[in-house]
Design a protein around this motif. Structure first.
Motif, PDB file in Angstrom:
ATOM      1  N   MET A   4      36.619  37.937  39.077  1.00 25.48           N
ATOM      2  CA  MET A   4      37.926  38.510  39.391  1.00 25.48           C
ATOM      3  C   MET A   4      38.996  38.070  38.398  1.00 25.48           C
ATOM      4  O   MET A   4      38.964  36.959  37.856  1.00 25.48           O
ATOM      5  CB  MET A   4      38.353  38.114  40.803  1.00 25.48           C
ATOM      6  N   GLU A   5      39.951  38.963  38.169  1.00 21.97           N
ATOM      7  CA  GLU A   5      41.139  38.628  37.400  1.00 21.97           C
ATOM      8  C   GLU A   5      42.176  38.071  38.361  1.00 21.97           C
ATOM      9  O   GLU A   5      42.413  38.626  39.432  1.00 21.97           O
ATOM     10  CB  GLU A   5      41.680  39.865  36.686  1.00 21.97           C
ATOM     11  N   ALA A  57      42.705  37.899  43.682  1.00 26.86           N
ATOM     12  CA  ALA A  57      42.745  39.024  42.753  1.00 26.86           C
ATOM     13  C   ALA A  57      43.727  40.094  43.211  1.00 26.86           C
ATOM     14  O   ALA A  57      44.196  40.899  42.406  1.00 26.86           O
ATOM     15  CB  ALA A  57      41.352  39.637  42.610  1.00 26.86           C
TER      16      ALA A  57
END
Length: 435
Positions: A391-392, A355
Motif C-alpha cells: 500500500m501507498e 492507505a
C-alpha cells in the motif's frame, strides 16, 4: 557535553566563559564585566570564545567580513536538527546518529559557521556550501580546513546568474535541507538606517562588520528568499526541506503568503530569541508529506493564518475510563482496521499507516463484498497481506495514552490529506465518547 547534545542557547554565561577562554577573559576584565557590543574586537573575541569552548571550533574571519553571533546561529541549527529528527521514514522523533543527511548552506559567508556547526554536531552529515564573494569563499574554505571538516563539505563559488540551489554544479541529485541567512537589506541606505537604529525604539545591541555584499540584495531578505521559493517550485522533492532565516516578521509572513498562493501546504515556522532585543524568524517548507510536530512548526504569538494546520489532536479520557482500558481500546480498534499497526505496550504508544479511509462505512461495505467474493477460495488472507505490504501511505499517525494527564494524544506524522487526518482523529475520539 558534546556539540551533538548541546541544547539551544537561552542566555550566555559570560562570567563562566571568561573562566574558560583567556582572550575573552582579558576583554571581560578590561570592561569590568560590562561588554561593549558596539566594539568589533569584543564581538569577534566573544564569537571565537563561544565556538572554541562550546564546539571546539577555531575561527578566522577578515576584519571587513561578517563575524556572526553564535547563539542565534546555533539555535537555527538546533531547529533544523529537530525538524529533520521529527520527519523521517522511521517516524522516530529521536536523533539517529547513523542517518545520512546532506544539507546546503546558501551563502555560507566568510565564517562558514552554519556548515561548521552542522558538521560538528552531526558526524554522519555532509554539507554543501556556496558563496558568490571570492574573499568570503576563500575564508570559508580556510575555516573548514583548519577544523578538519573540509573532507565532509562540497564548496562552490557561484555567480549571480546561477541558481541559489545549484544541484547540477554541486554534482548532487538530492538534498535533505537548505539553511540560509539571507542579506536582510534592500539597499545600502536601508542597511545604514537599520544598523544606526534610525526609526527604531531600541538601537541594535551589537555592531555589524558585514560587507555590503553580505548584507544587501535587491528586495532584502524577502527578495532573496522569493528566489528560493521560485526554485523550489521546480525542484520540489529534490530538496526535502527548504529553510531560511528572516530579519523581519513581515518578510516571513510574506513568504508564507507566497507559499500558500503556490498551493504549498506543508510548512513550519520557528523563532530565535536569545535576548538582547534581536529576534529572528525561520520558515521551512516541503513538497514531501512528512509532518513536523506543533512544537516546532507552530510558534506562539504568530497570527494563526500564517501557521500550518495543527498536527496534534488530544482529548481527555471520560471519567469512567481508566488508562489501561484506554490502551486496550486503542490497540483493539487499530487491529480491526486494515492498516499497518505497531503497538508498544510499555510506552503505551502506537504507530499506524493507512492507505485510505479504512474506518468509513463505505470502505467497510466494499471490503465485506470483496471478502464474500473470496469466501470460497484460499485467497482472502493472501490478498489482505498483499494490500498491507504494497500500500501507498496516505496517512501515518502516532497515538499515545498519557497516564499523568489522562489524555489520548494523536500526532499526524505523514500525509497530505487534511480531511483524512481530521476524520481519523474524529473516529478515535468517538470511540471513547461511546464508552
Amino acid at each position: 557535553m558534546s556539540s551533538a547534545t548541546k541544547p539551544s542557547y537561552e542566555t550566555v554565561d559570560f562570567k563562566a566563559l571568561a573562566q574558560q577562554d583567556e582572550a575573552f577573559n582579558t576583554i571581560w576584565q578590561q570592561h569590568s564585566g560590562r561588554l561593549d557590543f558596539q566594539d568589533p574586537d569584543t564581538t569577534k573575541t566573544l564569537t571565537k570564545a563561544l565556538l572554541k569552548v562550546d564546539f571546539s571550533l577555531q575561527l578566522e574571519v577578515p576584519d571587513d567580513r561578517l563575524c556572526p553571533p553564535v547563539p542565534n546561529r546555533w539555535n537555527y541549527v538546533c531547529w533544523i536538527h529537530t525538524l529533520l529528527d521529527s520527519t523521517n521514514p522511521s517516524y522516530s522523533s529521536h536523533y539517529d546518529p547513523e542517518r545520512q543527511v546532506i544539507g546546503l548552506d546558501i551563502g555560507t559567508g566568510a565564517s562558514a559557521i552554519y556548515t561548521m556547526l552542522c558538521l560538528k554536531s552531526r558526524p554522519a552529515w555532509t554539507m554543501c556550501a556556496t558563496d558568490v564573494d571570492k574573499k568570503s569563499f576563500e575564508s570559508a574554505a580556510r575555516n573548514l580546513t583548519i577544523n578538519n571538516l573540509i573532507t565532509r563539505a562540497k564548496l562552490l563559488q557561484t555567480i549571480d546568474s546561477q541558481p541559489l540551489i545549484p544541484l547540477q554544479y554541486l554534482g548532487v541529485d538530492k538534498l535533505d535541507f537548505t539553511i540560509c541567512n539571507p542579506p536582510f537589506f534592500a539597499d545600502e541606505m536601508d542597511m545604514r538606517q537599520s544598523l544606526s537604529g534610525e526609526g527604531k525604539s531600541v538601537r541594535p545591541n551589537a555592531v555589524c562588520t558585514g560587507s555590503e555584499n553580505e548584507m544587501v540584495c535587491r528586495g532584502g531578505d524577502l527578495g532573496f528568499v522569493t528566489r528560493i521559493v521560485d526554485e523550489s517550485l521546480t525542484l520540489r522533492e529534490r530538496v526535502t526541506w527548504y529553510t531560511s532565516m528572516f530579519g523581519k516578521m513581515s518578510s516571513a509572513k510574506a513568504i508564507i503568503g507566497l507559499l500558500k498562493e503556490k498551493s504549498v501546504t506543508n510548512w513550519a515556522v520557528g523563532s530565535i530569541d536569545v535576548g538582547g532585543g534581536t529576534k529572528r524568524w525561520i520558515v521551512a517548507w516541503s513538497f514531501a508529506d512528512y509532518r513536523p510536530p506543533n512544537s516546532i512548526a507552530r510558534i506562539e504569538k504568530f497570527a494563526n493564518e500564517y501557521l500550518p494546520f495543527p498536527t496534534e489532536y488530544r482529548f481527555s479520557l471520560p471519567a469512567n475510563t481508566d488508562t489501561n482500558a484506554a490502551k486496550h481500546t486503542i490497540d483493539r480498534q487499530a487491529r480491526r482496521l486494515h492498516i499497518r499497526w505497531n503497538w508498544d505496550s510499555q510506552s503505551a504508544t502506537g504507530v499506524g499507516e493507512a492507505a485510505e479511509n479504512v474506518w468509513s462505512r463505505a470502505y467497510r461495505r466494499k471490503h465485506e463484498r470483496r471478502m464474500r467474493e473470496l469466501a470460497a477460495t484460499d485467497a482472502r488472507d493472501a490478498e489482505m497481506h498483499t494490500i498491507l505490504e504494497d500500500m501507498e501511505v496516505a496517512l501515518a499517525f502516532r497515538i499515545a495514552v498519557a497516564e499523568n494527564t489522562r489524555e489520548v494524544i494523536i500526532e499526524w506524522l505523514r500525509g497530505s490529506d487534511q480531511v483524512l487526518w481530521e476524520s481519523f482523529c474524529g473516529m478515535v475520539h468517538r470511540s471513547f465518547k461511546k464508552s
